[in-house]
Design a protein around this motif. Structure first.
Motif, PDB file in Angstrom:
ATOM      1  N   PRO A  36      10.645  -1.484  -2.735  1.00  0.00           N
ATOM      2  CA  PRO A  36      10.306  -2.816  -3.251  1.00  0.00           C
ATOM      3  C   PRO A  36       8.947  -2.859  -3.944  1.00  0.00           C
ATOM      4  CG  PRO A  36      11.260  -3.000  -1.064  1.00  0.00           C
ATOM      5  CD  PRO A  36      11.053  -1.538  -1.318  1.00  0.00           C
ATOM      6  N   LEU A  37       7.962  -2.131  -3.415  1.00  0.00           N
ATOM      7  CA  LEU A  37       6.636  -2.136  -4.026  1.00  0.00           C
ATOM      8  C   LEU A  37       6.675  -1.540  -5.431  1.00  0.00           C
ATOM      9  CD1 LEU A  37       3.618  -2.639  -3.908  1.00  0.00           C
ATOM     10  CD2 LEU A  37       3.346  -0.412  -2.774  1.00  0.00           C
ATOM     11  N   LYS A  38       7.358  -0.416  -5.582  1.00  0.00           N
ATOM     12  CA  LYS A  38       7.457   0.202  -6.903  1.00  0.00           C
ATOM     13  C   LYS A  38       8.202  -0.707  -7.884  1.00  0.00           C
ATOM     14  CE  LYS A  38       7.276   5.034  -5.372  1.00  0.00           C
ATOM     15  NZ  LYS A  38       8.015   6.325  -5.299  1.00  0.00           N
ATOM     16  N   ASN A  39       9.258  -1.347  -7.405  1.00  0.00           N
ATOM     17  CA  ASN A  39      10.012  -2.252  -8.274  1.00  0.00           C
ATOM     18  C   ASN A  39       9.161  -3.448  -8.694  1.00  0.00           C
ATOM     19  OD1 ASN A  39      12.261  -0.621  -8.064  1.00  0.00           O
ATOM     20  ND2 ASN A  39      13.146  -1.779  -6.369  1.00  0.00           N
ATOM     21  N   PHE A  40       8.363  -3.963  -7.760  1.00  0.00           N
ATOM     22  CA  PHE A  40       7.487  -5.086  -8.093  1.00  0.00           C
ATOM     23  C   PHE A  40       6.443  -4.674  -9.127  1.00  0.00           C
ATOM     24  CE2 PHE A  40       3.423  -7.267  -7.246  1.00  0.00           C
ATOM     25  CZ  PHE A  40       3.786  -8.546  -7.643  1.00  0.00           C
ATOM     26  N   LEU A  41       5.833  -3.514  -8.932  1.00  0.00           N
ATOM     27  CA  LEU A  41       4.828  -3.043  -9.883  1.00  0.00           C
ATOM     28  C   LEU A  41       5.446  -2.788 -11.256  1.00  0.00           C
ATOM     29  CD1 LEU A  41       2.799  -0.586  -7.609  1.00  0.00           C
ATOM     30  CD2 LEU A  41       2.148  -2.884  -8.357  1.00  0.00           C
ATOM     31  N   LEU A  42       6.653  -2.252 -11.274  1.00  0.00           N
ATOM     32  CA  LEU A  42       7.329  -1.995 -12.546  1.00  0.00           C
ATOM     33  C   LEU A  42       7.639  -3.304 -13.271  1.00  0.00           C
ATOM     34  CD1 LEU A  42       8.686  -0.003 -14.498  1.00  0.00           C
ATOM     35  CD2 LEU A  42      10.767  -0.196 -13.124  1.00  0.00           C
ATOM     36  N   THR A  43       8.166  -4.272 -12.528  1.00  0.00           N
ATOM     37  CA  THR A  43       8.494  -5.565 -13.134  1.00  0.00           C
ATOM     38  C   THR A  43       7.240  -6.288 -13.602  1.00  0.00           C
ATOM     39  OG1 THR A  43      10.384  -5.719 -11.618  1.00  0.00           O
ATOM     40  CG2 THR A  43       9.742  -7.718 -12.786  1.00  0.00           C
ATOM     41  N   SER A  44       6.191  -6.246 -12.780  1.00  0.00           N
ATOM     42  CA  SER A  44       4.931  -6.895 -13.156  1.00  0.00           C
ATOM     43  C   SER A  44       4.355  -6.273 -14.420  1.00  0.00           C
ATOM     44  CB  SER A  44       3.918  -6.789 -12.014  1.00  0.00           C
ATOM     45  OG  SER A  44       4.406  -7.403 -10.846  1.00  0.00           O
ATOM     46  N   SER A  45       4.433  -4.955 -14.509  1.00  0.00           N
ATOM     47  CA  SER A  45       3.916  -4.270 -15.696  1.00  0.00           C
ATOM     48  C   SER A  45       4.702  -4.662 -16.938  1.00  0.00           C
ATOM     49  CB  SER A  45       3.982  -2.753 -15.487  1.00  0.00           C
ATOM     50  OG  SER A  45       3.208  -2.360 -14.368  1.00  0.00           O
TER      51      SER A  45
ATOM     52  N   ILE B 193      10.169 -12.727  -1.831  1.00  0.00           N
ATOM     53  CA  ILE B 193      10.367 -14.076  -2.368  1.00  0.00           C
ATOM     54  C   ILE B 193       9.116 -14.552  -3.097  1.00  0.00           C
ATOM     55  CG2 ILE B 193      10.703 -16.492  -1.718  1.00  0.00           C
ATOM     56  CD1 ILE B 193      12.562 -15.524   0.485  1.00  0.00           C
ATOM     57  N   LEU B 194       7.942 -14.310  -2.503  1.00  0.00           N
ATOM     58  CA  LEU B 194       6.698 -14.712  -3.163  1.00  0.00           C
ATOM     59  C   LEU B 194       6.506 -13.969  -4.482  1.00  0.00           C
ATOM     60  CD1 LEU B 194       4.106 -14.994  -0.239  1.00  0.00           C
ATOM     61  CD2 LEU B 194       5.202 -16.840  -1.513  1.00  0.00           C
ATOM     62  N   ALA B 195       6.783 -12.667  -4.464  1.00  0.00           N
ATOM     63  CA  ALA B 195       6.636 -11.879  -5.688  1.00  0.00           C
ATOM     64  C   ALA B 195       7.593 -12.368  -6.767  1.00  0.00           C
ATOM     65  CB  ALA B 195       6.887 -10.399  -5.386  1.00  0.00           C
ATOM     66  N   ALA B 196       8.831 -12.662  -6.366  1.00  0.00           N
ATOM     67  CA  ALA B 196       9.808 -13.158  -7.332  1.00  0.00           C
ATOM     68  C   ALA B 196       9.382 -14.506  -7.903  1.00  0.00           C
ATOM     69  CB  ALA B 196      11.180 -13.276  -6.667  1.00  0.00           C
ATOM     70  N   MET B 197       8.817 -15.362  -7.050  1.00  0.00           N
ATOM     71  CA  MET B 197       8.358 -16.671  -7.524  1.00  0.00           C
ATOM     72  C   MET B 197       7.229 -16.521  -8.540  1.00  0.00           C
ATOM     73  SD  MET B 197       8.390 -18.951  -4.021  1.00  0.00           S
ATOM     74  CE  MET B 197       7.532 -20.287  -4.849  1.00  0.00           C
ATOM     75  N   VAL B 198       6.313 -15.593  -8.273  1.00  0.00           N
ATOM     76  CA  VAL B 198       5.184 -15.388  -9.188  1.00  0.00           C
ATOM     77  C   VAL B 198       5.680 -14.928 -10.555  1.00  0.00           C
ATOM     78  CG1 VAL B 198       3.154 -13.972  -9.636  1.00  0.00           C
ATOM     79  CG2 VAL B 198       3.507 -14.954  -7.371  1.00  0.00           C
ATOM     80  N   LEU B 199       6.519 -13.909 -10.557  1.00  0.00           N
ATOM     81  CA  LEU B 199       7.006 -13.375 -11.829  1.00  0.00           C
ATOM     82  C   LEU B 199       7.953 -14.348 -12.517  1.00  0.00           C
ATOM     83  CD1 LEU B 199       7.666  -9.665 -10.786  1.00  0.00           C
ATOM     84  CD2 LEU B 199       5.715 -10.582 -12.033  1.00  0.00           C
ATOM     85  N   ASP B 200       8.840 -14.950 -11.738  1.00  0.00           N
ATOM     86  CA  ASP B 200       9.831 -15.849 -12.322  1.00  0.00           C
ATOM     87  C   ASP B 200       9.171 -17.074 -12.944  1.00  0.00           C
ATOM     88  OD1 ASP B 200      12.812 -16.543 -12.523  1.00  0.00           O
ATOM     89  OD2 ASP B 200      12.005 -18.322 -11.546  1.00  0.00           O
ATOM     90  N   SER B 201       8.144 -17.604 -12.281  1.00  0.00           N
ATOM     91  CA  SER B 201       7.487 -18.803 -12.813  1.00  0.00           C
ATOM     92  C   SER B 201       6.805 -18.516 -14.145  1.00  0.00           C
ATOM     93  CB  SER B 201       6.460 -19.329 -11.805  1.00  0.00           C
ATOM     94  OG  SER B 201       5.443 -18.371 -11.565  1.00  0.00           O
ATOM     95  N   VAL B 202       6.211 -17.333 -14.268  1.00  0.00           N
ATOM     96  CA  VAL B 202       5.546 -16.972 -15.522  1.00  0.00           C
ATOM     97  C   VAL B 202       6.566 -16.825 -16.650  1.00  0.00           C
ATOM     98  CG1 VAL B 202       4.194 -15.195 -16.687  1.00  0.00           C
ATOM     99  CG2 VAL B 202       3.616 -15.862 -14.353  1.00  0.00           C
TER     100      VAL B 202
END
Length: 278
Positions: free
Chosen positions: A254-263, A196-205
């Motif tokens: 989830p970690l790989k998906n977060f890193l991929l989305t962040s990138s 949820i925190l990761a989604a909030m960070v990416l979604d807000s940007v």
């Protein structure tokens, strides 16, 4: 704020009066919110008040429809013994939504651009032209008409009887208890809390940029008509992103998906930073 305040009560109402009726209420709210913008005077003293009421109605519509539409669809599948098709249904909905956004963005940008509208009028042999000020409410009118379609479709929906009847107070109390229990579980469980925190960070940007996107296109001197083309191109990504997301969710961590989305977000922002006015 309206969505946050009404999310739990709307869920309780869905269990009490039925999801179909709640979707009808959502359709009515959509109609009224767009009607307010249609009648709002441009630059008038009532503009802020009408716009504020528009936002309240928009939040109420979102809260009323949030979850009720998907729950109604899932219950219909379950009644037909097809609940195992739910994932494919969601994927299909995402694709169809992307196509709808594609056409909406294209049409919205076209009818808001006086050069485009005047070119069409000239092609049709019209003896008059229009200016930007005369077109400002045309996209709103089209959105209002789409809200009419949504409302009519909600009236045609059918709901499988639940077989249980509870008062609004009972369902509201249970909804709050379930919400509290879910919040405590999320707080105590690292994985969903981190997601949820990761989604909030990416979604807000991403949302921050999308909110100011039209201003950005204006800064780099893109014509108004191109706004719709860009938005349509972004919408078309929804044709394949849901399938990719489902595959990643099933086969990756989830970690790989977060890193991929962040990138992907970072690369996109860097690319925007290198944009040069034409």
């Amino acid at each position: 704020m309206t969505i946050v305040l009404l999310e739990v009560p709307s869920g309780a109402l869905a269990d009490t009066i039925g999801r179909r009726r709640l979707l009808v209420v959502a359709g009515l709210c959509m109609l009224f919110e767009m009607a307010l913008l249609l009648v709002a005077p441009i630059g008038g003293g009532w503009l802020f008040a009408l716009f504020a009421l528009n936002r309240v109605l928009s939040g109420a519509a979102e809260a009323a429809a949030s979850g009720a539409d998907e729950a109604l669809a899932y219950d219909s599948l379950k009644a037909a013994g097809l609940e195992d098709q739910w994932g494919k249904v969601l994927e299909r909905v995402q694709r169809d939504t992307s196509l709808a956004f594609f056409f909406a963005m294209m049409i919205g940008a076209a009818v808001y651009d006086p050069r485009m509208v005047n070119a069409v009028l000239q092609f049709l042999g019209a003896s008059f032209t229009v200016e930007q000020a005369q077109l400002i409410k045309l996209p709103i009118l089209l959105t209002f008409l789409s809200a009419v379609v949504v409302f009519c479709m909600s009236l045609r929906m059918k709901e499988t009887p639940s077989g249980t009847e509870r008062s609004v107070g009972e369902t509201l109390s249970q909804s709050w208890r379930q919400t509290g229990a879910a919040a405590r579980w999320i707080w105590a469980t690292p994985l969903p809390f981190g997601i949820i925190l990761a989604a909030m960070v990416l979604d807000s940007v991403v949302r921050q940029f999308l909110t100011l996107a039209s201003e950005y296109w204006n800064v780099i001197d893109l014509p108004i008509a191109s706004y719709g083309l860009i938005g349509s191109g972004m919408a078309l990504m929804g044709l394949f992103v849901p399938r990719v997301a489902r595959i990643l969710a099933e086969k990756s961590t989830p970690l790989k998906n977060f890193l991929l989305t962040s990138s992907a977000v970072l690369i996109g922002l860097i690319g925007l930073g290198f944009a040069i006015p034409i």
